[in-house]
Design an enzyme around this catalytic site. Structure first.
Site, PDB file in Angstrom:
ATOM      1  N   ASN A  13     -16.803 -12.749  47.241  1.00 26.32           N
ATOM      2  CA  ASN A  13     -17.409 -12.211  48.269  1.00 26.32           C
ATOM      3  C   ASN A  13     -18.689 -11.732  48.127  1.00 26.32           C
ATOM      4  O   ASN A  13     -18.837 -10.763  47.362  1.00 26.32           O
ATOM      5  CB  ASN A  13     -16.581 -11.068  48.641  1.00 26.32           C
ATOM      6  CG  ASN A  13     -16.882 -10.483  50.021  1.00 26.32           C
ATOM      7  OD1 ASN A  13     -18.005 -10.856  50.742  1.00 26.32           O
ATOM      8  ND2 ASN A  13     -16.539  -9.246  50.485  1.00 26.32           N
ATOM      9  N   TRP A  14     -19.710 -12.685  48.278  1.00 29.84           N
ATOM     10  CA  TRP A  14     -21.118 -11.992  47.757  1.00 29.84           C
ATOM     11  C   TRP A  14     -21.534 -10.975  48.777  1.00 29.84           C
ATOM     12  O   TRP A  14     -22.795 -10.210  48.286  1.00 29.84           O
ATOM     13  CB  TRP A  14     -21.876 -13.257  48.074  1.00 29.84           C
ATOM     14  CG  TRP A  14     -21.808 -14.496  47.271  1.00 29.84           C
ATOM     15  CD1 TRP A  14     -21.006 -14.694  46.215  1.00 29.84           C
ATOM     16  CD2 TRP A  14     -22.787 -15.899  47.134  1.00 29.84           C
ATOM     17  NE1 TRP A  14     -21.263 -15.818  45.337  1.00 29.84           N
ATOM     18  CE2 TRP A  14     -22.155 -16.501  46.000  1.00 29.84           C
ATOM     19  CE3 TRP A  14     -23.787 -16.054  47.968  1.00 29.84           C
ATOM     20  CZ2 TRP A  14     -22.818 -17.500  45.635  1.00 29.84           C
ATOM     21  CZ3 TRP A  14     -24.322 -17.451  47.506  1.00 29.84           C
ATOM     22  CH2 TRP A  14     -23.835 -18.257  46.549  1.00 29.84           C
ATOM     23  N   LYS A  15     -20.829 -10.681  49.589  1.00 32.11           N
ATOM     24  CA  LYS A  15     -21.407  -9.507  50.678  1.00 32.11           C
ATOM     25  C   LYS A  15     -22.804  -9.549  50.943  1.00 32.11           C
ATOM     26  O   LYS A  15     -23.063 -10.866  51.424  1.00 32.11           O
ATOM     27  CB  LYS A  15     -21.264  -8.149  50.004  1.00 32.11           C
ATOM     28  CG  LYS A  15     -19.976  -8.060  49.253  1.00 32.11           C
ATOM     29  CD  LYS A  15     -19.497  -6.748  48.976  1.00 32.11           C
ATOM     30  CE  LYS A  15     -17.933  -6.582  48.319  1.00 32.11           C
ATOM     31  NZ  LYS A  15     -17.736  -5.170  48.068  1.00 32.11           N
ATOM     32  N   HIS A  99     -12.757  -6.581  56.315  1.00 33.04           N
ATOM     33  CA  HIS A  99     -12.968  -6.112  55.041  1.00 33.04           C
ATOM     34  C   HIS A  99     -13.230  -4.651  55.204  1.00 33.04           C
ATOM     35  O   HIS A  99     -13.774  -4.110  56.424  1.00 33.04           O
ATOM     36  CB  HIS A  99     -14.318  -6.779  54.533  1.00 33.04           C
ATOM     37  CG  HIS A  99     -14.607  -6.347  53.158  1.00 33.04           C
ATOM     38  ND1 HIS A  99     -15.061  -5.121  52.931  1.00 33.04           N
ATOM     39  CD2 HIS A  99     -14.354  -6.986  51.817  1.00 33.04           C
ATOM     40  CE1 HIS A  99     -15.282  -5.125  51.590  1.00 33.04           C
ATOM     41  NE2 HIS A  99     -14.826  -6.111  50.908  1.00 33.04           N
ATOM     42  N   GLU A 101     -15.522  -2.692  54.141  1.00 31.84           N
ATOM     43  CA  GLU A 101     -16.594  -2.197  54.520  1.00 31.84           C
ATOM     44  C   GLU A 101     -17.050  -2.293  56.071  1.00 31.84           C
ATOM     45  O   GLU A 101     -17.833  -1.669  56.735  1.00 31.84           O
ATOM     46  CB  GLU A 101     -17.883  -2.931  53.590  1.00 31.84           C
ATOM     47  CG  GLU A 101     -17.623  -2.529  52.464  1.00 31.84           C
ATOM     48  CD  GLU A 101     -17.990  -3.587  51.178  1.00 31.84           C
ATOM     49  OE1 GLU A 101     -18.590  -4.601  51.571  1.00 31.84           O
ATOM     50  OE2 GLU A 101     -17.889  -3.245  49.903  1.00 31.84           O
ATOM     51  N   GLU A 171      -6.981  -4.568  49.136  1.00 36.03           N
ATOM     52  CA  GLU A 171      -7.980  -4.110  48.509  1.00 36.03           C
ATOM     53  C   GLU A 171      -8.232  -2.544  48.717  1.00 36.03           C
ATOM     54  O   GLU A 171      -8.852  -2.027  49.561  1.00 36.03           O
ATOM     55  CB  GLU A 171      -9.569  -4.586  49.062  1.00 36.03           C
ATOM     56  CG  GLU A 171      -9.398  -6.236  49.097  1.00 36.03           C
ATOM     57  CD  GLU A 171     -11.023  -6.699  49.003  1.00 36.03           C
ATOM     58  OE1 GLU A 171     -11.542  -7.085  47.955  1.00 36.03           O
ATOM     59  OE2 GLU A 171     -11.607  -6.402  50.138  1.00 36.03           O
ATOM     60  N   GLY A 177     -15.970  -2.179  44.266  1.00 36.89           N
ATOM     61  CA  GLY A 177     -17.388  -1.670  43.709  1.00 36.89           C
ATOM     62  C   GLY A 177     -17.777  -0.505  42.993  1.00 36.89           C
ATOM     63  O   GLY A 177     -18.871  -0.142  42.773  1.00 36.89           O
ATOM     64  N   SER A 217     -13.101  -4.375  42.076  1.00 33.94           N
ATOM     65  CA  SER A 217     -13.564  -4.360  40.761  1.00 33.94           C
ATOM     66  C   SER A 217     -12.612  -5.179  39.614  1.00 33.94           C
ATOM     67  O   SER A 217     -12.512  -4.983  38.682  1.00 33.94           O
ATOM     68  CB  SER A 217     -13.393  -3.082  40.062  1.00 33.94           C
ATOM     69  OG  SER A 217     -14.355  -2.187  40.892  1.00 33.94           O
TER      70      SER A 217
END
Ligand code: PGA
Length: 258
Positions: A13-15, A99, A101, A171, A177, A217
């Site tokens: 997942n490159w975000k 997600h 975020e 997650e 992160g 992570s």
């Protein structure tokens, strides 16, 4: 290690990282590694504007390019949004939904996430549904209840056939992160819990075939241990997916469990 009747999924997942001009170089580098492995699905989720470039760059590789989000609406006056139909028309067949975020910064509720899951399935996109609890919720001892609720809400109204197309990613927000990876015991316990919630909804036999992955992570150091656990069928990887070498280390760890 997941049984052979479950697909292993390793998703990057490159975000909101990397540039459109960097996609080709990334693809060239990772293509040098042996990616093609039976029963292992590799996914890379890139920002919307990089999707066309990523499709071209990863053409003729086993990598599925995914979107990181999708609108719950089919079409219309939703400035800045991208629909499932539009993604499918581009040739996209995977999408991350819910997600943490997006839940936290863009106020996506469980009801919206359920709509996004339905919208994706309807248009031929296979969702990677993310669920996870915050640090506070875990410390309060409510993580199990919250995750059960997130799973039940997201899968509401899904058919047995559609469930087969869904990957669930556990997650924990406190692990994303932060470098604070969940312990193998925590990750395995929650993935097993998710499987039992799915079993309550769809029956144990079908729940046993669902791919449940861990994210937060995960890296080349800790992947082998996490991926060897009975209810963890892969990983969703943010930071460590941003360079081909570190992402491939995790792919290799998954290959070693197969
Ligand atoms: P991370 O992100 O690997 O950087 O913790 C995981 C994710 O958010 O999918």
């Amino acid at each position: 290690m997941n049984p052979k009747y479950r697909k292993t999924v390793i998703g990057g997942n490159w975000k909101m990282n990397l540039l459109p001009s960097e996609v080709k170089g990334y693809a060239e580098s990772i293509k040098k590694y042996p990616l093609d492995t039976p029963n292992l699905e590799i996914i890379i989720a890139v920002p919307f504007i990089m999707l066309p470039e990523a499709i071209n760059a990863f053409h003729a590789t086993p990598v599925h390019i995914a979107a990181q989000n999708v609108s719950e609406h089919a079409f219309g006056a939703y400035t800045g949004e991208v629909s499932a139909t539009q993604l499918a028309d581009l040739g996209i067949d995977r999408v991350i939904v819910g997600h943490s975020e997006r839940r936290a910064y863009f106020r996506e509720t469980n009801a919206i996430i359920n709509k996004k899951i339905h919208a994706s399935l309807k248009c031929g996109l296979d969702p990677i549904l993310c669920v996870g609890e915050s640090k506070d919720v875990r410390e309060m001892g409510s993580a199990d209840d919250l995750i059960s609720f997130q799973v039940k809400s997201a899968l509401h109204g899904i058919s047995h056939e559609e469930l087969r197309r869904i990957t669930i990613a556990y997650e924990p927000v406190w692990a994303i992160g932060t470098g604070n990876v969940a312990t193998p015991i925590q990750a395995e316990a929650m993935c097993a819990r998710i499987r039992s919630v799915v079993a309550d909804m769809f029956g144990a036999a079908l729940a046993d075939t669902v791919t449940i992955i861990y994210g937060g992570s995960m890296d080349g150091e800790n992947a082998s241990e996490l991926l060897s656990l009975p209810n963890i069928d892969g990983g969703l990887i943010g930071k460590a997916s941003l360079t081909p070498d570190s992402f491939f280390r995790i792919i290799q760890a998954a290959k070693d469990t197969l």
